[in-house]
Design an enzyme around this catalytic site. Structure first.
Site, mmCIF file in Angstrom:
data_model
loop_
_atom_site.group_PDB
_atom_site.id
_atom_site.type_symbol
_atom_site.label_atom_id
_atom_site.label_comp_id
_atom_site.label_asym_id
_atom_site.label_seq_id
_atom_site.Cartn_x
_atom_site.Cartn_y
_atom_site.Cartn_z
ATOM 1 N N SER A 208 0.848 -1.193 0.000
ATOM 2 C CA SER A 208 0.000 0.000 0.000
ATOM 3 C C SER A 208 0.882 1.241 0.000
ATOM 4 C CB SER A 208 -0.938 -0.014 1.213
ATOM 5 O OG SER A 208 -1.904 1.011 1.105
ATOM 6 N N ASN A 209 0.320 2.377 0.363
ATOM 7 C CA ASN A 209 1.059 3.637 0.447
ATOM 8 C C ASN A 209 0.544 4.433 1.646
ATOM 9 O OD1 ASN A 209 -1.277 5.281 -0.512
ATOM 10 N ND2 ASN A 209 -0.908 4.166 -2.419
ATOM 11 N N HIS A 210 1.036 5.651 1.804
ATOM 12 C CA HIS A 210 0.734 6.430 3.008
ATOM 13 C C HIS A 210 -0.503 7.320 2.878
ATOM 14 C CE1 HIS A 210 4.368 5.190 5.021
ATOM 15 N NE2 HIS A 210 5.114 5.553 3.983
ATOM 16 N N SER A 211 -1.277 7.185 1.836
ATOM 17 C CA SER A 211 -2.450 8.048 1.666
ATOM 18 C C SER A 211 -3.437 7.846 2.813
ATOM 19 C CB SER A 211 -3.144 7.739 0.338
ATOM 20 O OG SER A 211 -4.333 8.485 0.230
ATOM 21 N N ALA A 276 -4.843 7.447 -4.149
ATOM 22 C CA ALA A 276 -3.482 7.012 -4.470
ATOM 23 C C ALA A 276 -3.543 5.525 -4.788
ATOM 24 C CB ALA A 276 -2.554 7.279 -3.295
#
Length: 400
Positions: A208-211, A276
């Site tokens: 995943s990502n930090h959104s 994102a």
């Protein structure tokens, strides 16, 4: 249309004051924050305790609290309100309003109010028809106050005719319809995506990502406040919408988000792709937890479908498509390339090099670039304020 609105309800001395309880309940149910101000005489018809309980706020009916001497600030109450509604509005109070007479807290608040004022008269037939009453109503309308017409039916005197206060349901519907008329995105459907996606590795792990979803949710809230019919497609996030009218669709992966977007894009007037979305996803997802055995572990990844580019190829004439570009280098060049390649009408550029911008922050610093390469650079602002700036541009593009 009443969600998030501060509604100041004025209650006058009339038998119709008993309807104020139902009116408060309906306003609260519609999402409004309700503050009640009563005339002294109205407390003979319904108690402040009843309206305080229903509104979940203190009820004011005097200039000050005798037991403490604390002042009930009529100016602050008038400034607090987004809407002032006087229901029931008695002939006596309407006469005071029309002439500017201030002899109680309600009329003082009325003269201090900067917001739209609605009034729903309640009185007997002959009082309603009297020239003095009609003159006062016309005077109030000339001030810009908005009349909610009374109904026709049985009155407290036993007579039948005009003068009966509109029913609470009718009053709420009137307010909603009147507010809706002045909003720029009424009857416009806007699709918004927000948050990250989770690309599964096995049943317990994902990429995943930090959104955080904060920017997308701020946009959805702002669009709803402007009258839009908002569909919010949200990846995994703890964020909550301010407006109950927003239709939220929760998704997990990039593939889920693609399916949800395709299901609603065709019928949307505008689409703002703020999520994102993962660029890559594991080729194989293990059906059991992968055990930690080797010193090194490789995961083969494949590209996800580019949702923004897919929607750009399907975009019809007059439909507005907005994308986001979060960059770390060659920011403007990369954003313009994305704008052109994906057939966007507007791209929102933000850089991780700007302090306070990017993921998880409550602030953002953006540059808006449209397809004519007109560029607007904004300073660091709260994401709520950034959402307003973006929506101003989206409204311009929709109205082109």
């Amino acid at each position: 249309m009443l969600e998030g609105k501060n509604v100041l309800l004025g209650v006058c001395g009339s038998i119709a004051a008993y309807k104020s309880a139902a009116l408060v309940r309906l306003l609260v149910k519609a999402g409004a924050d309700v503050q009640v101000v009563m005339t002294p005489d109205s407390t003979n018809f319904i108690t402040p305790l009843t309206l305080s309980t229903l509104s979940k706020n203190p009820v004011y009916h005097e200039y000050f609290k005798p037991e403490t001497g604390e002042w009930n600030n009529h100016v602050e109450l008038g400034l607090w309100a987004d809407i002032m509604l006087i229901a029931p509005a008695s002939a006596n109070t309407m006469a005071k309003m029309a002439s500017g007479l201030v002899d109680n807290l309600l009329t003082a608040v009325y003269l201090s109010a900067k917001c739209p004022v609605y009034f729903a008269p309640a009185m007997d037939l002959d009082m309603w028809k009297h020239d003095a009453t009609q003159d006062n109503i016309n005077q109030l309308k000339s001030f810009g106050n908005i009349l909610i017409p009374p109904g026709n039916g049985e009155l407290a005197s036993g007579l039948h005719g005009e003068g009966r206060m509109a029913e609470p349901e009718e009053i709420v519907a009137f307010l909603q319809a009147d507010i809706k008329k002045g909003l720029p995105l009424v009857n416009k459907k806007v699709l918004v995506t927000a948050g990250p996606t989770h690309e599964a590795i096995d049943p317990v792990r994902f990429i995943s990502n930090h959104s955080s979803g904060k920017m997308g949710f701020a946009l959805a809230d702002e669009l709803a406040s402007l009258g839009a019919d908002v569909i919010l497609i949200a990846g995994p996030t703890v964020q909550l919408s301010k407006y109950k009218s927003i239709r939220r669709i929760d998704v997990l992966s990039a593939a889920d988000m693609l399916d949800a977007c395709l299901a609603h894009f065709e019928t949307s007037d505008a689409c703002i792709m703020c999520a994102a979305v993962a660029d890559y996803t594991p080729t194989i997802v293990a059906n059991k937890k992968i055990k930690k055995n080797e010193s090194y572990f490789n995961i083969e990844l494949k590209k996800t479908t580019d949702i923004l580019k897919t929607l750009g190829t399907q975009k019809r004439s007059g439909q507005v498509l907005v994308g986001f570009a979060l960059e770390t280098n060659n920011e403007e060049d990369n954003a313009i390339e994305k704008l052109r390649k994906k057939n966007l009408d507007l791209i929102v550029l933000n850089s991780l090099n700007d302090a306070g911008a990017g993921f998880k922050n409550d602030t953002n610093k953006v540059t808006l670039i449209d397809n004519a390469l007109n560029k607007t650079v904004f300073e660091l602002k709260s994401k709520t304020e950034v959402a307003r700036d973006i929506c101003v541009k989206v409204i311009d593009l929709i109205n082109k």
